[in-house]
Design an enzyme around this catalytic site. Structure first.
Site, short mmCIF file in Angstrom:
data_model
loop_
_atom_site.label_atom_id
_atom_site.label_comp_id
_atom_site.label_asym_id
_atom_site.label_seq_id
_atom_site.Cartn_x
_atom_site.Cartn_y
_atom_site.Cartn_z
N GLU A 55 -0.80 -5.83 8.67
CA GLU A 55 -0.04 -5.02 9.63
C GLU A 55 -0.69 -5.22 11.07
O GLU A 55 -1.77 -5.11 11.31
CB GLU A 55 0.10 -3.49 9.19
CG GLU A 55 0.95 -2.98 7.99
CD GLU A 55 1.02 -1.80 7.76
OE1 GLU A 55 0.81 -1.08 8.52
OE2 GLU A 55 1.29 -1.30 6.61
N ASP A 60 0.58 -1.36 -0.12
CA ASP A 60 0.09 -0.05 -0.06
C ASP A 60 0.71 1.27 0.28
O ASP A 60 0.31 2.42 -0.08
CB ASP A 60 -1.01 -0.14 1.29
CG ASP A 60 -0.33 -0.12 2.40
OD1 ASP A 60 1.08 -0.24 2.49
OD2 ASP A 60 -1.02 -0.15 3.34
N SER A 61 2.17 1.03 0.03
CA SER A 61 3.24 2.11 -0.12
C SER A 61 2.81 2.85 -1.52
O SER A 61 3.47 4.06 -1.78
CB SER A 61 4.53 1.70 0.10
OG SER A 61 4.84 0.46 -0.87
N LYS A 110 -0.71 -9.55 3.13
CA LYS A 110 -0.22 -8.90 4.35
C LYS A 110 -0.87 -8.07 5.06
O LYS A 110 -1.52 -7.11 4.65
CB LYS A 110 1.20 -8.10 3.66
CG LYS A 110 2.00 -7.46 4.86
CD LYS A 110 3.22 -7.31 4.22
CE LYS A 110 3.48 -6.07 3.62
NZ LYS A 110 3.03 -4.70 4.65
N GLU A 113 9.77 -4.25 10.33
CA GLU A 113 10.46 -3.20 9.57
C GLU A 113 10.78 -1.99 10.78
O GLU A 113 10.26 -1.93 11.60
CB GLU A 113 9.25 -2.35 8.88
CG GLU A 113 9.38 -1.09 8.24
CD GLU A 113 8.60 -0.46 7.36
OE1 GLU A 113 8.67 0.79 6.88
OE2 GLU A 113 7.43 -1.06 7.03
N ASP A 157 -0.87 -6.04 -0.02
CA ASP A 157 -1.39 -5.34 1.10
C ASP A 157 -2.74 -5.41 1.41
O ASP A 157 -3.38 -4.97 0.34
CB ASP A 157 -0.78 -4.36 1.27
CG ASP A 157 0.63 -3.98 2.21
OD1 ASP A 157 0.95 -4.98 2.90
OD2 ASP A 157 1.52 -3.09 2.02
#
Length: 277
Positions: free
Chosen positions: A114, A43-44, A112, A181, A82
């Site tokens: 978070e 999602d970056s 993914k 991260e 993501d």
């Protein structure tokens, strides 16, 4: 295409796993040709492709759209996508609905998620539903406001213990892999040693079972600031800007197009249209 079992074998044999982000067809194609093991459609993309200030504005539809393009460019590479902000927090039903949409419509091989506390049940639900999950702990960009900014996580004893505990719980919930991260290298080494699943680092030291970086960061494309943990292998922005500037100047001075870039009409046809003029 490598599978979950292949990644486990790579961890066991201490062969580093190479993951790279990609958000479109050409980037994915180049990544596959270069030999990466996994592609992350992160999602970056909100920041590096869409120009947003954070990942918070990225939607499920965005992730599906970009993953489709990546899948076309890298059909033989394992693709992780993501789940974006708030797409797996409201309810179990909502989480499963969003996850199913991403996987079914985009062709992603894994999703993914978070976070630790509050996300374990989502990991478990997706895993039981047959969707492989990659967990993400440490600096989690979707929660950067709660974390107090983009800072290294797990630097003190209490937060380090919490990261270890959450990592174990992610594996117990069914995660096939963990991304860490901005975590101290020593803590990453401990977590990678503790878990049986692969640990992929980004700003987390060399002792992780693999590494992931953002495509645009390593090639120097559209990035204004390079994080400390990034190794930039080239700066293609300079080459691109030079090329565009050359095009601008050529058009301004009518140096482009030249005859070799143009198409010519048959003289007989021309005579018939305009009397040869």
């Amino acid at each position: 295409m490598k599978t979950k079992l292949d990644f486990l074998k790579m961890k066991e044999s201490e062969e580093p796993i190479v993951m790279l982000t990609a958000y479109d067809y050409p980037a994915a194609k180049l990544a596959e040709q270069a030999g990466v093991d996994m592609i992350l459609v992160g999602d970056s993309l909100g920041m590096v492709v869409l120009g947003l200030d954070s990942t918070v504005g990225v939607t499920v539809a965005d992730m599906i759209h970009h993953t489709k393009a990546v899948k076309r460019g890298a059909p033989n590479t394992f693709i992780v996508t993501d789940m974006p902000f708030m797409s797996y927090h409201l309810s179990k039903e909502d989480t499963l609905k969003n996850a199913a949409a991403i996987v079914q419509e985009s062709g992603a091989d894994a999703l993914k998620l978070e976070g630790g506390e509050g996300v374990f049940e989502s990991i478990r639900a997706l895993t039981l539903g047959g969707i492989p999950v990659v967990s993400h702990l440490g600096l989690t960009p979707q929660s950067v406001g709660v974390l107090g900014g983009y800072k290294v996580q797990g630097k003190d004893e209490q937060s380090a213990k919490k990261l270890i505990e959450d990592s174990i719980k992610c594996e117990e919930a069914g995660a096939m892999m963990l991304v860490l991260e901005c975590v101290p290298a020593e803590l990453t080494a401990k977590i990678a040693e503790t878990l049986s699943i692969p640990v992929i680092g980004i700003g987390a030291g060399v002792k992780a079972d693999g590494q992931v970086l953002v495509y645009h960061d390593i090639i120097g494309h559209g990035v204004e600031r390079t994080p400390k943990f990034v190794k930039q292998y080239t700066r293609i922005d300079e080459t691109i800007e030079t090329a565009i500037s050359g095009y601008v100047q050529d058009v301004r001075h009518r140096a482009f197009p030249e005859q070799k870039h143009s198409f010519q009409m048959n003289q007989t046809v021309l005579d018939g249209l305009y009397g040869g003029k």
